[in-house]
Scaffold this motif. Structure first.
Motif, mmCIF file in Angstrom:
data_model
loop_
_atom_site.group_PDB
_atom_site.id
_atom_site.type_symbol
_atom_site.label_atom_id
_atom_site.label_comp_id
_atom_site.label_asym_id
_atom_site.label_seq_id
_atom_site.Cartn_x
_atom_site.Cartn_y
_atom_site.Cartn_z
ATOM 1 N N ASN A 45 0.375 3.990 -13.547
ATOM 2 C CA ASN A 45 -0.718 3.423 -12.750
ATOM 3 C C ASN A 45 -1.014 1.947 -13.351
ATOM 4 O OD1 ASN A 45 -1.455 4.976 -10.505
ATOM 5 N ND2 ASN A 45 -2.539 6.546 -12.116
ATOM 6 N N LYS A 90 1.999 -2.119 -8.839
ATOM 7 C CA LYS A 90 1.293 -1.006 -9.710
ATOM 8 C C LYS A 90 2.468 0.075 -9.837
ATOM 9 C CE LYS A 90 -2.420 0.892 -9.023
ATOM 10 N NZ LYS A 90 -3.529 1.759 -8.455
ATOM 11 N N ASN A 95 0.815 -1.216 -0.018
ATOM 12 C CA ASN A 95 0.151 -0.132 -0.010
ATOM 13 C C ASN A 95 1.045 1.080 0.032
ATOM 14 O OD1 ASN A 95 -2.726 -1.323 0.600
ATOM 15 N ND2 ASN A 95 -1.437 -2.251 2.236
ATOM 16 N N ASN A 101 -3.500 4.133 -1.780
ATOM 17 C CA ASN A 101 -3.709 3.274 -3.046
ATOM 18 C C ASN A 101 -3.086 1.970 -2.502
ATOM 19 O OD1 ASN A 101 -4.194 5.119 -5.559
ATOM 20 N ND2 ASN A 101 -2.723 6.434 -4.313
#
Length: 261
Positions: free
Chosen positions: A137, A132, A92, A100
């Protein structure tokens, strides 16, 4: 003569800039887990839950728009046999007030049994999953192969992790060695030094300014048989390294089968 020196300096500066911007493997890599592994696996019927937190008060000198992201990684590891474990990671990232989810990994690890009476602790961790890219992204499949060699001599402990990692889509591969030295002050407390590096392709290292090299001063605290705390402050030595980094690991053991009296 002076104009020639200035011209050479400009050319060198442009070259370094091009190397930095083109080497996405090193400069775009973020650290969600900053830890040097030890060789023993988690005991059978036991799990360890860890929260890995790290933040860079001062980021790489090559990044002018560094957002000082806070990385929070949850790790859940369970011992399957006496010398085999499986770990799962949830990555995270918190940046500019936004939370995110960045991906997940699974990590099987096997260690040489104690019955072999091997001259040093030896195990192999193979980790893979998806993560990611914070710039695009896009999720990418990546992997890590981490041999683990360690030894305890009296109150001194050393561990070496000559790690190879890479991304499948881009076929990028990098050598990322990790080293740890710790001195046991008492059974519950130890003080140590840790090194983390990323040099680029194992057979063709990147320019030194593009490599990352960080050194941490770390404290290790064992509160009891179930709870552990690890805290460290790191300093980078290259342009692409985080100038300063702070890490914290909180760990708790869970025994699924109670010991019979």
């Amino acid at each position: 003569m002076i104009s020639k020196i200035i011209s050479n300096f400009k050319n060198r500066s442009v070259l370094i800039a091009l190397l930095i911007t083109s080497s996405t493997t090193l400069s775009a890599q973020e650290s969600y887990e900053i830890e040097v592994y030890s060789s023993p696996t988690t005991p059978k019927n036991t799990s360890i839950v860890e929260l890995h937190s790290n933040i860079s008060p001062t980021g790489p000198k090559t990044e002018s728009n560094f957002t000082h992201p806070l990385h929070e990684t949850v790790e859940f590891t369970t011992g399957i046999t006496d010398n085999f474990e499986i770990g799962v990671y949830l990555f995270n990232r918190i940046s500019n007030g936004a939370f995110n989810y960045m991906g997940s990994h699974i990590r099987p690890r096997v260690t040489i049994p104690k019955s072999w009476n091997w001259f040093m602790g030896t195990s192999l961790s193979v980790e893979s999953g998806f993560i990611k890219d914070p710039l695009t992204n896009e999720f990418q499949i990546d992997y890590e192969i981490r041999p683990i060699l360690d030894k305890t001599l009296g109150k001194n402990y050393i561990s070496i992790n000559p790690t190879i990692d890479g991304v499948l889509k881009t076929k990028e591969i990098s050598f990322s060695p990790n080293v740890k030295y710790a001195y046991e002050i008492n059974p519950k407390y130890a003080l140590g030094l840790e090194y983390y590096g990323v040099t680029g392709n194992p057979f063709h290292w990147e320019n030194y300014d593009i490599q990352t090299h960080q050194f941490f001063i770390v404290t290790y605290l064992t509160l009891d048989k179930k709870h552990e705390i690890e805290f460290g402050i790191g300093r980078g030595t290259t342009l692409s390294s985080d100038v300063w980094n702070i890490k914290l690991i909180l760990g708790q053991r869970i025994n699924w089968i109670k010991n019979k009296k």
